[in-house]
Design an enzyme around this catalytic site. Structure first.
Site, mmCIF file in Angstrom:
data_model
loop_
_atom_site.group_PDB
_atom_site.id
_atom_site.type_symbol
_atom_site.label_atom_id
_atom_site.label_comp_id
_atom_site.label_asym_id
_atom_site.label_seq_id
_atom_site.Cartn_x
_atom_site.Cartn_y
_atom_site.Cartn_z
ATOM 1 N N ASP A 33 0.746 -1.140 -0.059
ATOM 2 C CA ASP A 33 -0.032 -0.065 -0.143
ATOM 3 C C ASP A 33 0.784 1.186 0.110
ATOM 4 O OD1 ASP A 33 -3.322 0.172 0.831
ATOM 5 O OD2 ASP A 33 -1.956 2.053 0.766
ATOM 6 N N THR A 85 -11.629 2.386 -7.101
ATOM 7 C CA THR A 85 -12.001 2.881 -8.741
ATOM 8 C C THR A 85 -13.256 3.900 -8.595
ATOM 9 O OG1 THR A 85 -13.525 0.917 -8.569
ATOM 10 C CG2 THR A 85 -11.278 0.567 -9.806
ATOM 11 N N LYS A 212 -20.542 -7.686 -11.096
ATOM 12 C CA LYS A 212 -20.478 -6.912 -10.019
ATOM 13 C C LYS A 212 -21.305 -5.549 -10.261
ATOM 14 C CE LYS A 212 -19.559 -5.195 -5.742
ATOM 15 N NZ LYS A 212 -17.971 -5.027 -5.516
ATOM 16 N N ARG A 219 -29.413 -3.234 -6.654
ATOM 17 C CA ARG A 219 -29.748 -2.980 -5.468
ATOM 18 C C ARG A 219 -29.922 -1.243 -5.605
ATOM 19 N NH1 ARG A 219 -25.074 -4.291 -1.871
ATOM 20 N NH2 ARG A 219 -26.302 -3.790 0.014
ATOM 21 N N ARG A 252 -45.442 -11.347 -2.706
ATOM 22 C CA ARG A 252 -44.349 -10.967 -3.734
ATOM 23 C C ARG A 252 -43.851 -9.624 -3.861
ATOM 24 N NH1 ARG A 252 -47.852 -14.498 -5.299
ATOM 25 N NH2 ARG A 252 -49.348 -13.044 -5.987
ATOM 26 N N GLY A 263 -24.743 5.606 -0.204
ATOM 27 C CA GLY A 263 -23.293 5.971 -0.106
ATOM 28 C C GLY A 263 -22.548 4.677 -0.321
ATOM 29 N N CYS A 266 -19.514 1.170 -3.619
ATOM 30 C CA CYS A 266 -20.024 0.494 -4.495
ATOM 31 C C CYS A 266 -21.235 0.922 -5.237
ATOM 32 C CB CYS A 266 -20.251 -1.127 -4.104
ATOM 33 S SG CYS A 266 -19.000 -1.976 -3.680
#
Length: 425
Positions: A33, A85, A212, A219, A252, A263, A266
């Site tokens: 790192d 990223t 991904k 979501r 359903r 936030g 991702c």
């Protein structure tokens, strides 16, 4: 294939737990790192991030000699790149961290090595990483030109873990592994099988990258529906929390809970990677992003409305109003502030009401620098509850234990439906 030494590039919320889990399986792990503070902290057997049980795992791995951190790349048999990223101001993906990591490890590569990109990436990023490596090491062959006969194996394997449960989910979740060739996928799978108990599902690199992005966009769209619903209900004078409870009794229907926005590294970022590459075909994904990005401004407008009401009903002056923001992290029970709508809302309140805002973040040891810049201090919950306007932004467990009894001269905006006495109105 035997992996004598494994290198993990990027020792953040994904890289460090991954390195520690490999080390817990008695594998020699080198963590790399550019952050000297992180490197020094880890080499003391300590951690610089909050994740349950990670401190014990790192301490044991360092003490037993299986984990060591450095700022300079060293030879290894497998390299996992887990660097950020982010996107640029125009929502275009920023691959500069991946490029830097690639150029850092390129000088120490040798024939037979495996390089895996774990960073969430736009489609084609793994191929670009392979191109950067090939440019830096013309003496080695890579899958894009040599196929199965390449000296270096390249694959993409995105992380898919939940903050607060990372160590468990690293082990038990399925992994999608996309090699640039079938042999690349096979070798990458053998590496992950060192600790992964879930299924390793093989595909190609581009599909793994898109997988991904698709998971997080799915979501994001569903959260956007809940957030938009909360704004509709506010306009129509309907209790959104009761509405969702009733609607979810349908066998359903499973509506998520609204919040102050979206936030994290991702969900708030990844959908833009799809939009940037296919803007005409991703109209729903773009709209969901815009709905969720607009929610903090809506929350701020509601707070200002509460302040106006308080002034009108009590005769207090605007400059005397004290505001307390409960929670700064991007989600409950973690310390991660990346892309946090709660932090953004709190900072904007600090600009609008200088010297009148305090914050509570039970998972933060000190005030983040941006808060100090606008004179916002972290305080204990008991002190914050004396404020005139309370704003629940993050549903930390600590807050649930608090008995909340509002005074007649107090106002509460609960963006998470956390307290029984609170609504969006």
């Amino acid at each position: 294939m035997t992996f004598g030494t494994i290198a993990v590039v990027g020792l953040g919320y994904i890289g460090l737990p991954t390195a520690a889990v490999f080390a817990s399986r008695k594998r020699k792990v080198i963590g790399i790192d550019v952050n000297t503070h992180a490197v020094e902290t880890i080499n003391r057997g300590e951690v610089h991030i909050v994740e349950p049980d990670l401190d014990m795992l790192v301490h044991a791995a360092v003490t037993e000699g299986y984990l060591r951190a450095t700022t300079v790349a060293e030879p290894a048999d497998a390299f996992l790149i887990a660097v950020p990223t982010p996107f640029k101001t125009d929502h275009k993906p920023d691959l500069s961290y991946i490029e830097s990591a690639s150029k850092a490890v390129a000088p120490v590569l040798k024939a037979g090595d495996l390089v895996i990109l774990e960073s969430t990436s736009p489609v084609g990023a793994t191929e670009r990483m392979a191109a950067w490596l090939a440019e830096a090491r013309p003496d080695l062959t890579f899958p894009q030109t040599a196929g199965e006969a390449s000296d270096i194996r390249i694959a993409h394997c995105p992380e898919r873990v939940l903050p607060g449960h990372v160590l468990s989910e690293l082990v038990h979740n399925d992994r999608v592994i996309g090699g640039m060739t079938p042999r690349c996928s096979e070798v990458a799978t053998s590496l992950y099988k060192i600790f992964v108990e879930g299924e390793c599902v093989i595909t190609n690199a581009r599909t793994a990258e898109m997988c991904k992005l698709t998971e997080n966009s799915f979501r994001d769209v569903n959260i956007a529906f809940a957030n938009e619903l909360s704004m509709v209900c506010d306009k129509l004078d309907v209790d959104v929390w009761e509405l969702i409870r009733l609607a979810n009794r349908h066998p359903r229907v499973n509506i998520l809970q609204p919040g102050p926005g979206v936030g994290g590294h991702c969900i708030a970022v990844d959908p833009w990677f799809i939009v940037s590459q296919a803007p005409e075909q991703s109209r729903l994904i773009r709209t969901a992003r815009e709905v969720n990005d607009s929610k903090p401004a809506w929350v701020l407008a509601k707070i200002r409305s509460h302040i106006d009401d308080l002034i009108a009903s009590t005769g207090k002056s605007r400059s005397s109003i004290r505001i307390a923001c409960l929670g700064l992290a991007f989600k409950a029970n973690i310390d991660d502030l990346r892309e946090s709508p709660a932090l953004a809302i709190t900072l904007e309140l600090g600009h609008l009401y200088p010297g009148q805002v305090v914050a509570v973040e039970p998972h933060g040891a000190s005030s983040p620098a941006p808060l100090l810049a606008v004179d916002i201090q972290l305080v204990e919950l008991s002190a914050a509850l004396e404020a005139d306007v309370l704003v629940l932004l993050v549903d930390h467990k600590l807050f649930a234990a608090q008995t909340l009894q509002l005074r007649p001269d107090q106002r509460l905006l609960d963006t998470r439906g956390f307290f029984d006495c609170a609504t969006f109105s």
